[in-house]
Design a protein around this motif. Structure first.
Motif, PDB file in Angstrom:
ATOM      1  N   ASP A 219      15.710 -36.208  24.761  1.00  0.00           N
ATOM      2  CA  ASP A 219      14.414 -35.623  24.399  1.00  0.00           C
ATOM      3  C   ASP A 219      13.317 -36.312  25.203  1.00  0.00           C
ATOM      4  OD1 ASP A 219      12.261 -34.411  23.275  1.00  0.00           O
ATOM      5  OD2 ASP A 219      12.466 -35.327  21.295  1.00  0.00           O
ATOM      6  N   TRP A 220      12.873 -35.646  26.270  1.00  0.00           N
ATOM      7  CA  TRP A 220      11.852 -36.232  27.130  1.00  0.00           C
ATOM      8  C   TRP A 220      10.475 -36.223  26.485  1.00  0.00           C
ATOM      9  CZ3 TRP A 220      13.183 -38.998  31.156  1.00  0.00           C
ATOM     10  CH2 TRP A 220      14.414 -38.749  31.778  1.00  0.00           C
ATOM     11  N   ASN A 221      10.284 -35.422  25.443  1.00  0.00           N
ATOM     12  CA  ASN A 221       8.960 -35.316  24.823  1.00  0.00           C
ATOM     13  C   ASN A 221       8.467 -36.660  24.303  1.00  0.00           C
ATOM     14  OD1 ASN A 221       8.573 -32.560  25.260  1.00  0.00           O
ATOM     15  ND2 ASN A 221       9.786 -32.023  23.467  1.00  0.00           N
ATOM     16  N   GLN A 225       4.863 -37.539  25.698  1.00  0.00           N
ATOM     17  CA  GLN A 225       3.750 -37.606  24.743  1.00  0.00           C
ATOM     18  C   GLN A 225       3.161 -39.005  24.678  1.00  0.00           C
ATOM     19  OE1 GLN A 225       5.293 -36.146  21.026  1.00  0.00           O
ATOM     20  NE2 GLN A 225       5.531 -34.048  21.763  1.00  0.00           N
ATOM     21  N   ASP A 226       4.009 -40.010  24.790  1.00  0.00           N
ATOM     22  CA  ASP A 226       3.541 -41.390  24.656  1.00  0.00           C
ATOM     23  C   ASP A 226       2.868 -41.891  25.938  1.00  0.00           C
ATOM     24  OD1 ASP A 226       3.559 -43.950  23.053  1.00  0.00           O
ATOM     25  OD2 ASP A 226       4.633 -44.622  24.829  1.00  0.00           O
ATOM     26  N   GLN A 227       3.449 -41.550  27.101  1.00  0.00           N
ATOM     27  CA  GLN A 227       2.973 -42.110  28.361  1.00  0.00           C
ATOM     28  C   GLN A 227       2.082 -41.151  29.161  1.00  0.00           C
ATOM     29  OE1 GLN A 227       3.607 -45.314  29.046  1.00  0.00           O
ATOM     30  NE2 GLN A 227       4.737 -45.451  27.122  1.00  0.00           N
ATOM     31  N   LYS A 264       5.637 -27.856  29.298  1.00  0.00           N
ATOM     32  CA  LYS A 264       4.603 -28.851  29.062  1.00  0.00           C
ATOM     33  C   LYS A 264       4.735 -30.024  30.033  1.00  0.00           C
ATOM     34  CE  LYS A 264       2.550 -31.658  25.375  1.00  0.00           C
ATOM     35  NZ  LYS A 264       2.629 -32.040  23.937  1.00  0.00           N
ATOM     36  N   SER A 265       5.968 -30.421  30.313  1.00  0.00           N
ATOM     37  CA  SER A 265       6.180 -31.535  31.231  1.00  0.00           C
ATOM     38  C   SER A 265       5.695 -31.173  32.637  1.00  0.00           C
ATOM     39  CB  SER A 265       7.665 -31.913  31.272  1.00  0.00           C
ATOM     40  OG  SER A 265       8.442 -30.862  31.824  1.00  0.00           O
TER      41      SER A 265
END
Length: 412
Positions: A219-221, A225-227, A264-265
């Motif tokens: 899960d790349w989210n 989302q954090d970085q 989104k990415s």
């Protein structure tokens, strides 16, 4: 009997049988520290004299296994003699002592550097290190210090632990253990931070770990989302790394996995300037990297924002055109898809003129000579039919091609 200092309980100075760790990071024999805390009602750590706020005790499984390993390897005369591959190295006692120290001391970097130096002495010490529980100890450091702290010392601990792991020849079992630990959300964030701020070697290890994690369901989210953009900027720096080609190639593959995971990415990457970096990196990339770069550009061009970023770069169409028929069949196939997306959604006069000026039309015409059925050839025909009427006005456009494409009536 003499035994490593780190295996002694700081209270009794005897060999520990059931080591536990308290909040100060020091390990003790369970019965001794529990007596100290709960019978004598002490409020300080016996070894450091720090005040204790949290009275929880945690089993130190790594240290216990190290002690058992030390006992079996060094003090088990009744056991059958081990094979050469199983024999402890000449540095065994020092290795075991360092592994025990690195798990409890607040000053881990010097111990980790010593471990790295010993491991680099040869395969014998590497085997001994892994057999003595060193891999698990390093992973615990790498995934915990940045979860719990954000100071520079914790970052250096994590970085040094990753460097030691990087120099090991790991088995599938070891790799599985590491991937399992790094698959936790907090650990993903730690790796992302290392990609951004670590040394060149630590960044390469972190990006390599991301590549391995990407092979599983990842899960790349959590990372994105954090970085956010900072992560993509760091990834793009690795892509452009002219010194470590392995880091560059690995970063490209990881970006492909990320872009495939969500729209989104891609939007975050576009905002971070990915399209410009990829286009400028493309001309000098070799065949393998060329395919990856073009795949990334294609994925970005599937978004309206990506196509606009593509067109904002004055040499984008030229960079793609140059690689058609010169890099590889795969690169040509991807390149035609990129050109298709651009001329389908943005058939402005400037774009169509650049197709001619940069040789894209000439390359598309050349693709018509491919023998047999080809999806790339079919896509080239579709592009030429779509805009052939405009390009037929150019002297370089073959008149007989108009008949082939059925453009004569359209032009007249």
């Amino acid at each position: 009997m003499d035994f490593p200092q780190d295996f002694r309980c700081p209270i009794s100075m005897e060999l520990m049988e059931e080591p536990v760790t308290i909040s100060t990071g020091v390990s003790y024999e369970r019965k001794n520290i529990e007596k100290w805390l709960f019978t004598y009602m002490k409020t300080t750590c016996p070894a450091t004299m720090q005040r204790i706020e949290n009275y929880d005790v945690t089993p130190n499984h790594t240290l216990k296994r190290l002690i058992l390993s030390w006992q079996q390897n060094g003090y088990a005369p009744s056991s059958p003699p081990p094979s050469p591959a199983q024999q402890p190295s000449t540095k065994h006692d020092e290795l075991v002592s360092l592994i025990g120290t690195v798990g409890s001391t607040p000053f881990k970097v010097s111990s980790l550097k010593k471990l790295k130096a010993i491991i680099e002495m040869g395969n014998e010490t590497k085997r001994d290190f892994k057999k003595s529980g060193g891999v698990e100890a390093l992973v615990n450091i790498a995934v915990q210090v940045l979860d719990e702290n954000s100071d520079f010392a914790a970052f250096r601990d994590c970085e040094e632990a990753l460097l030691v792991l990087h120099h090991l020849e790991l088995s599938e079992e070891d790799e599985s253990l590491i991937q399992s630990c790094f698959s936790r959300p907090e650990s993903k964030k730690a790796l992302a931070v290392m990609v951004q701020r670590g040394s060149a070697e630590a960044r390469f290890y972190a990006i390599s770990m991301f590549q391995k994690l990407a092979m599983a369901k990842f899960d790349w989210n959590v990372v994105i989302q954090d970085q956010g953009m900072d992560f993509f900027k760091s990834m793009l720096e690795l892509v452009s790394d002219g010194i470590c080609t392995k880091a560059s190639s690995t970063a490209l593959q990881v970006l492909i996995e990320i872009f495939n995971s969500s729209k989104k990415s891609r939007l975050k990457a576009i905002e971070a300037g990915a399209m410009c970096v990829l286009i400028e990196f493309l001309p000098d990339s070799n065949h393998s990297k060329c395919e990856k770069v073009m795949e990334l550009i294609k994925l970005l061009c599937e978004c309206a924002e990506g196509r606009l970023a593509f067109l904002e770069h004055g040499l984008a169409i030229g960079a793609i055109s140059k690689k058609l028929l010169h890099a590889s069949n795969c690169a040509t196939k991807i390149g035609v898809k990129i050109l298709w997306a651009i001329c389908k959604y943005h058939p402005t006069e400037r774009v169509l003129e650049e197709f001619v000026a940069f040789g894209a039309v000439k390359k598309l015409v050349a693709l018509l000579h491919i023998n047999g059925p080809s999806s790339t050839k079919d896509k080239a025909v579709m592009i030429l039919k779509m805009h052939g009427s405009s390009w037929m006005r150019c002297p370089c456009f073959p008149t007989e091609l108009g008949d082939y494409l059925g453009l004569v009536n359209d032009f007249s």
